[in-house]
Design a protein around this motif. Structure first.
Motif, PDB file in Angstrom:
ATOM      1  N   TRP A  77       0.834  -1.203   0.000  1.00  0.00           N
ATOM      2  CA  TRP A  77       0.000   0.000   0.000  1.00  0.00           C
ATOM      3  C   TRP A  77       0.874   1.260   0.000  1.00  0.00           C
ATOM      4  O   TRP A  77       0.673   2.175  -0.800  1.00  0.00           O
ATOM      5  CB  TRP A  77      -0.908  -0.024   1.227  1.00  0.00           C
ATOM      6  CG  TRP A  77      -1.852   1.132   1.367  1.00  0.00           C
ATOM      7  CD1 TRP A  77      -1.561   2.382   1.833  1.00  0.00           C
ATOM      8  CD2 TRP A  77      -3.251   1.143   1.047  1.00  0.00           C
ATOM      9  NE1 TRP A  77      -2.678   3.173   1.827  1.00  0.00           N
ATOM     10  CE2 TRP A  77      -3.733   2.447   1.353  1.00  0.00           C
ATOM     11  CE3 TRP A  77      -4.127   0.200   0.556  1.00  0.00           C
ATOM     12  CZ2 TRP A  77      -5.067   2.801   1.177  1.00  0.00           C
ATOM     13  CZ3 TRP A  77      -5.465   0.553   0.381  1.00  0.00           C
ATOM     14  CH2 TRP A  77      -5.918   1.838   0.679  1.00  0.00           C
ATOM     15  N   TRP A  88      -6.160   5.766  -3.030  1.00  0.00           N
ATOM     16  CA  TRP A  88      -7.176   4.777  -2.726  1.00  0.00           C
ATOM     17  C   TRP A  88      -8.445   5.021  -3.533  1.00  0.00           C
ATOM     18  O   TRP A  88      -9.114   4.092  -3.975  1.00  0.00           O
ATOM     19  CB  TRP A  88      -7.482   4.806  -1.224  1.00  0.00           C
ATOM     20  CG  TRP A  88      -8.615   3.904  -0.845  1.00  0.00           C
ATOM     21  CD1 TRP A  88      -8.604   2.528  -0.841  1.00  0.00           C
ATOM     22  CD2 TRP A  88      -9.928   4.287  -0.425  1.00  0.00           C
ATOM     23  NE1 TRP A  88      -9.818   2.039  -0.441  1.00  0.00           N
ATOM     24  CE2 TRP A  88     -10.656   3.099  -0.170  1.00  0.00           C
ATOM     25  CE3 TRP A  88     -10.552   5.525  -0.234  1.00  0.00           C
ATOM     26  CZ2 TRP A  88     -11.980   3.111   0.259  1.00  0.00           C
ATOM     27  CZ3 TRP A  88     -11.864   5.537   0.199  1.00  0.00           C
ATOM     28  CH2 TRP A  88     -12.573   4.340   0.437  1.00  0.00           C
ATOM     29  N   MET A 111      -7.019  -5.905  -1.163  1.00  0.00           N
ATOM     30  CA  MET A 111      -5.579  -5.789  -0.947  1.00  0.00           C
ATOM     31  C   MET A 111      -4.956  -7.151  -0.667  1.00  0.00           C
ATOM     32  O   MET A 111      -3.865  -7.467  -1.157  1.00  0.00           O
ATOM     33  CB  MET A 111      -5.288  -4.838   0.215  1.00  0.00           C
ATOM     34  CG  MET A 111      -5.391  -3.368  -0.141  1.00  0.00           C
ATOM     35  SD  MET A 111      -4.261  -2.902  -1.486  1.00  0.00           S
ATOM     36  CE  MET A 111      -2.676  -3.368  -0.809  1.00  0.00           C
TER      37      MET A 111
END
Length: 275
Positions: free
Chosen positions: A113, A123, A133
């Motif tokens: 991330w 995002w 994810m």
């Protein structure tokens, strides 16, 4: 030891076409392609010593040249991160040349991330969930394992004298289109959406560069977590690599066009080595 991917024309039916919502596999594949494209773009975060851009990881440290990652990767939640992410890292099956007996370790979801944010991803672009994810990490890891299996096919068939090749370093460069991919595009095939270059240690005898082109194969398979066609081959930067590719091309020609099964070398297998 290769792949093919053709361009499929889509019907142009305007408003008469019913737009179907994307399946989970299609959505994840689209996100993975987007991430690969971002990895080829300049980072929106400032370099070490400057103020970090909004949403970027803040602890810039030394880059490991073997994998282009931070020596001490950022495992902290990013600003405005909508949900917590695991920091646990999974071990690969890919042996590490610089550390005998060890294998490479995959990034955690939190590391992944933060790395995406560093390249300018937000995002809001895909509205990924915590489950998404987790799946993207599984896709990333499955692709690397499959690529290593393809490397081993080359090494075991053509260089069985090295029983245990190891991965020395790797990097991704989606914007660096290989000559083979450009030639294939002239024949009507799609360009790959990503490219990796791996340096393989052939038992200390020589380091061999492998080029891996990633072609779009549609939606993500829910079981294997794969959606790409991998074209893995030695780079044409050494006479030995050129010879290996000519040998494999000859084998393919005999099998695909002459219907002859080539007399392939028989590399040792694990069960044989145990006796």
């Amino acid at each position: 030891m290769g792949a093919s991917q053709s361009t499929v024309a889509q019907p142009n039916c305007g408003e008469a076409c019913e737009v179907k919502p994307k399946s989970e596999g299609e959505r994840l594949a689209a996100a993975r392609r987007h991430i690969a494209q971002l990895s080829a773009a300049p980072s929106e975060c400032l370099s070490a010593g400057g103020a970090a851009a909004k949403g970027c990881p803040v602890d810039h440290q030394g880059i490991n040249p073997l994998n282009n990652e931070l020596e001490h990767p950022n495992q902290k939640p990013a600003p405005d991160q909508p949900f917590p992410l695991p920091t646990k890292r999974e071990k690969s099956t890919i042996p590490k040349a610089e550390a005998p007996g060890e294998t490479w370790t995959y990034p955690s979801p939190q590391m992944f991330w933060n790395a995406m944010l560093k390249k300018g991803w937000r995002w809001e672009d895909e509205r990924l969930s915590e489950k998404d994810m987790d799946n993207i990490i599984k896709i990333h890891n499955a692709n690397n394992e499959e690529a290593w299996r393809e490397v081993l096919k080359w090494e075991n068939l053509l260089h069985p004298e090295c029983e245990a090749p190891k991965l020395r370093s790797f990097k991704g460069d989606a914007k660096n289109i290989s000559p083979r991919a450009r030639f294939r595009s002239l024949l009507g095939y799609d360009l790959p959406f990503d490219r990796h270059d791996w340096i393989v240690d052939r038992c200390g005898g020589r380091d061999v560069q492998y080029v891996i082109d990633y072609y779009d194969g549609g939606a993500v398979d829910p079981r294997s977590k794969l959606f790409t066609h991998l074209d893995v081959r030695p780079a044409i930067n050494h006479p030995g690599n050129m010879w290996d590719r000519m040998v494999v091309a000859y084998w393919r020609f005999k099998f695909e066009y002459l219907g002859m099964v080539p007399n392939l070398p028989h590399p040792p297998v694990e069960t044989e080595n145990q006796h």
